[in-house]
Design an enzyme around this catalytic site. Structure first.
Site, PDB file in Angstrom:
ATOM      1  N   ARG A  25       0.824  -1.229   0.000  1.00  0.00           N
ATOM      2  CA  ARG A  25       0.000   0.000   0.000  1.00  0.00           C
ATOM      3  C   ARG A  25       0.849   1.267   0.000  1.00  0.00           C
ATOM      4  NH1 ARG A  25      -5.632  -0.776   1.986  1.00  0.00           N
ATOM      5  NH2 ARG A  25      -6.186  -2.670   0.880  1.00  0.00           N
ATOM      6  N   ARG A  29      -3.451   6.671   1.032  1.00  0.00           N
ATOM      7  CA  ARG A  29      -3.968   7.898   1.655  1.00  0.00           C
ATOM      8  C   ARG A  29      -3.007   8.601   2.589  1.00  0.00           C
ATOM      9  NH1 ARG A  29      -9.076   4.591   3.430  1.00  0.00           N
ATOM     10  NH2 ARG A  29      -7.388   3.069   3.239  1.00  0.00           N
ATOM     11  N   ARG A  38      -6.487  11.238  -6.200  1.00  0.00           N
ATOM     12  CA  ARG A  38      -7.761  10.540  -6.045  1.00  0.00           C
ATOM     13  C   ARG A  38      -8.920  11.529  -6.173  1.00  0.00           C
ATOM     14  NH1 ARG A  38      -9.835   7.699  -0.589  1.00  0.00           N
ATOM     15  NH2 ARG A  38     -10.102   9.914  -0.153  1.00  0.00           N
ATOM     16  N   ASP A  75      -6.913  -2.883  -7.448  1.00  0.00           N
ATOM     17  CA  ASP A  75      -7.437  -3.500  -6.232  1.00  0.00           C
ATOM     18  C   ASP A  75      -7.803  -4.944  -6.528  1.00  0.00           C
ATOM     19  OD1 ASP A  75      -8.330  -2.536  -3.367  1.00  0.00           O
ATOM     20  OD2 ASP A  75      -9.790  -4.018  -4.040  1.00  0.00           O
ATOM     21  N   TYR A 152     -14.925 -11.882   0.104  1.00  0.00           N
ATOM     22  CA  TYR A 152     -15.621 -10.624  -0.191  1.00  0.00           C
ATOM     23  C   TYR A 152     -16.838 -10.871  -1.082  1.00  0.00           C
ATOM     24  CZ  TYR A 152     -11.730  -8.074   1.893  1.00  0.00           C
ATOM     25  OH  TYR A 152     -10.800  -7.587   2.775  1.00  0.00           O
TER      26      TYR A 152
HETATM   27  O1  CP3 Z   1      -0.078  -1.949  -2.393  1.00  0.00           O
HETATM   28  C1  CP3 Z   1      -0.352  -1.049  -3.219  1.00  0.00           C
HETATM   29  O2  CP3 Z   1       0.032   0.128  -3.068  1.00  0.00           O
HETATM   30  C2  CP3 Z   1      -1.081  -1.416  -4.488  1.00  0.00           C
HETATM   31  C3  CP3 Z   1      -2.485  -1.198  -4.508  1.00  0.00           C
HETATM   32  C4  CP3 Z   1      -3.393  -2.068  -3.668  1.00  0.00           C
HETATM   33  C5  CP3 Z   1      -4.614  -1.587  -3.135  1.00  0.00           C
HETATM   34  N1  CP3 Z   1      -5.287  -2.629  -2.582  1.00  0.00           N
HETATM   35  C6  CP3 Z   1      -5.082  -0.193  -3.208  1.00  0.00           C
HETATM   36  C7  CP3 Z   1      -6.139   0.258  -2.294  1.00  0.00           C
HETATM   37  C8  CP3 Z   1      -3.322  -3.428  -3.337  1.00  0.00           C
HETATM   38  C9  CP3 Z   1      -2.195  -4.411  -3.587  1.00  0.00           C
HETATM   39  C10 CP3 Z   1      -4.529  -3.766  -2.671  1.00  0.00           C
HETATM   40  C11 CP3 Z   1      -4.841  -5.124  -2.208  1.00  0.00           C
HETATM   41  C12 CP3 Z   1      -6.067  -5.366  -1.466  1.00  0.00           C
HETATM   42  N2  CP3 Z   1      -7.283  -4.768  -1.626  1.00  0.00           N
HETATM   43  C13 CP3 Z   1      -6.196  -6.386  -0.502  1.00  0.00           C
HETATM   44  C14 CP3 Z   1      -5.119  -7.364  -0.113  1.00  0.00           C
HETATM   45  C15 CP3 Z   1      -4.111  -6.779   0.797  1.00  0.00           C
HETATM   46  C16 CP3 Z   1      -4.616  -6.418   2.147  1.00  0.00           C
HETATM   47  O3  CP3 Z   1      -4.638  -5.218   2.460  1.00  0.00           O
HETATM   48  O4  CP3 Z   1      -4.977  -7.343   2.925  1.00  0.00           O
HETATM   49  C17 CP3 Z   1      -7.517  -6.337  -0.016  1.00  0.00           C
HETATM   50  C18 CP3 Z   1      -8.103  -7.228   1.040  1.00  0.00           C
HETATM   51  C19 CP3 Z   1      -8.205  -5.319  -0.746  1.00  0.00           C
HETATM   52  C20 CP3 Z   1      -9.628  -4.940  -0.649  1.00  0.00           C
HETATM   53  C21 CP3 Z   1      -9.798  -3.559  -0.197  1.00  0.00           C
HETATM   54  N3  CP3 Z   1      -9.462  -2.447  -0.948  1.00  0.00           N
HETATM   55  C22 CP3 Z   1     -10.300  -3.111   1.037  1.00  0.00           C
HETATM   56  C23 CP3 Z   1     -10.762  -4.007   2.161  1.00  0.00           C
HETATM   57  C24 CP3 Z   1     -10.271  -1.724   1.010  1.00  0.00           C
HETATM   58  C25 CP3 Z   1     -10.832  -0.788   2.066  1.00  0.00           C
HETATM   59  C26 CP3 Z   1      -9.957  -0.701   3.234  1.00  0.00           C
HETATM   60  C27 CP3 Z   1      -9.125   0.554   3.139  1.00  0.00           C
HETATM   61  O5  CP3 Z   1      -7.899   0.480   3.345  1.00  0.00           O
HETATM   62  O6  CP3 Z   1      -9.746   1.603   2.892  1.00  0.00           O
HETATM   63  C28 CP3 Z   1      -9.693  -1.317  -0.221  1.00  0.00           C
HETATM   64  C29 CP3 Z   1      -9.446   0.055  -0.677  1.00  0.00           C
HETATM   65  C30 CP3 Z   1      -8.067   0.386  -1.170  1.00  0.00           C
HETATM   66  N4  CP3 Z   1      -7.308  -0.392  -2.001  1.00  0.00           N
HETATM   67  C31 CP3 Z   1      -7.372   1.601  -0.922  1.00  0.00           C
HETATM   68  C32 CP3 Z   1      -6.150   1.524  -1.618  1.00  0.00           C
HETATM   69  C33 CP3 Z   1      -5.090   2.584  -1.716  1.00  0.00           C
HETATM   70  C34 CP3 Z   1      -7.894   2.762  -0.107  1.00  0.00           C
HETATM   71  C35 CP3 Z   1      -8.982   3.405  -0.907  1.00  0.00           C
HETATM   72  C36 CP3 Z   1      -9.002   4.908  -0.876  1.00  0.00           C
HETATM   73  O7  CP3 Z   1      -8.122   5.569  -1.466  1.00  0.00           O
HETATM   74  O8  CP3 Z   1      -9.956   5.412  -0.288  1.00  0.00           O
END
Ligand code: CP3
Length: 343
Positions: A25, A29, A38, A75, A152
């Site tokens: 990640r 944010r 974003r 994602d 999910y």
């Molecule tokens: O790592 C990186 O920088 C690459 C991008 C990436 C994102 N999600 C961007 C993201 C990667 C590799 C993921 C993987 C992901 N997404 C996983 C597996 C890894 C982990 O964290 O366990 C999972 C379970 C998801 C599903 C997901 N996406 C959830 C549960 C959420 C909401 C939780 C949160 O952190 O807000 C997301 C949103 C998400 N994916 C964000 C980002 C940068 C935040 C969204 C935003 O900008 O508001």
């Protein structure tokens, strides 16, 4: 032979004097420039599907920190959406999807090979990145592992204990296994297309692997990962693959050899000394600093980072966190971390 990129050398099994470093990640944010981009895109999903802006946020942490790898901005839930599930993000809460509760919902999903039109903006993001990244920085593609994605799709949201997925597995195993199969097939095609577009490494995120116990862990985490890795390596010989069965505990041991992966990513609950003794002889290890230290900073951050680096210095190691960096992390702590690891 390996190329000069530090990440690729470590994944090929080389013990480097300084481990390559990137953070899960790392685009997110906690960075003001991410929040601005974003905003420009409108929302998170629009950002994922805007190839220019997704490439831009992927590059932001590379420019700011000089990481050894960039991870494609996308994602894991784009695959369910490409299979026909509804997907949206509730602000401050997380993802919401239409649910899979029985054979009717399974029958309504698209076939695994019908995902590519929907996902073509992601492949375009990869193409842009493979042109624009500095030559020493490796490009990582990724997907969710079938079990994690299924949790999910079944629940329609994130769950603390993956209860609905476990319940479907118990009540209607045929539907559950059909879903795991469909996601497995789609993931092979999705990752393969990322590699064709220029991804040099792929990572499989099984964030909820830790809730699968005994035989279930082997059948629904290990076996699908093995199928994905072998299909990818048949199509792309030599492709390095990182697997992350988060929360696997003792079951991290043997996972990379059983699946054919080149690197095992570990969470922060694993003792680095155990990882050095038990995991490094069989594979490259990625991890595993506690993400909370990126909020806390100070000497605790530096000491923990050096402890992990030094403990894993006898074998192939990729420095990373044990899970994603959180929105409340201080970007200055990333500079401090990199200094501690490289200094
Ligand atoms: O790592 C990186 O920088 C690459 C991008 C990436 C994102 N999600 C961007 C993201 C990667 C590799 C993921 C993987 C992901 N997404 C996983 C597996 C890894 C982990 O964290 O366990 C999972 C379970 C998801 C599903 C997901 N996406 C959830 C549960 C959420 C909401 C939780 C949160 O952190 O807000 C997301 C949103 C998400 N994916 C964000 C980002 C940068 C935040 C969204 C935003 O900008 O508001």
């Amino acid at each position: 032979m390996t190329t000069g990129k530090p990440l690729l050398r470590a994944l090929a099994g080389e013990t480097l004097p300084v481990p390559p470093i990137w953070l899960m990640r790392q685009a997110g944010r906690y960075l003001p420039e991410y929040r601005a981009t974003r905003e420009k895109a409108g929302d998170f999903l629009s950002l994922c599907y805007n190839s220019d802006l997704a490439a831009e946020v992927t590059l932001q942490p590379i420019r700011r920190f000089g990481f050894d790898a960039a991870i494609l901005f996308a994602d894991i839930l784009l695959v369910p959406q490409a299979l026909g599930a509804d997907l949206w993000f509730e602000t401050g809460e997380g993802p919401r999807l239409s649910t899979i509760t029985g054979p009717g919902d399974m029958a309504a999903l698209k076939p695994a090979d019908a995902i590519h039109d929907h996902l073509s903006p992601v492949y375009e993001t990869v193409r842009i990145l493979s042109r624009e990244l500095p030559p020493e920085v490796a490009l990582i593609g990724f997907a969710g592992a079938p079990w994690t994605v299924a949790t999910y799709m079944i629940a329609g949201r994130g769950t603390p204990d993956q209860g609905p997925a476990h319940a479907l597995k118990a009540a209607d195993r045929a539907t559950f296994e059909a879903l795991i199969d469909r996601i497995t097939e789609a993931t092979i095609g999705y990752l393969s297309a990322q590699v064709e577009a220029g991804a040099e490494v792929v990572k499989l995120f099984d964030s909820w692997a830790g809730s699968l116990l005994g035989d279930d862990f082997d059948r629904y985490s290990k076996a699908p990962a093995a199928r994905i890795v072998s299909a990818l390596k048949a199509r792309h010989p030599g492709l390095p693959v990182i697997v992350f069965p988060r929360g696997a505990g003792e079951a991290y041991a043997g996972f990379a050899p059983a699946t054919g992966a080149d690197c095992i990513a570990i969470d922060q609950d694993v003792d680095p000394a155990w990882a050095a003794e038990r995991l490094q002889p069989e594979t490259c290890v990625q991890g595993n600093l506690d993400p909370r230290l990126m909020v806390e900073g100070g000497p605790a951050l530096t000491e923990a980072a050096r402890h992990i680096r030094d403990t894993l210095s006898g074998g192939p190691h990729v420095f990373n966190l044990g899970h994603g960096i959180t929105p409340d992390a201080d970007p200055d702590n990333v500079h401090r971390l990199i200094e501690a690891v490289r200094g």
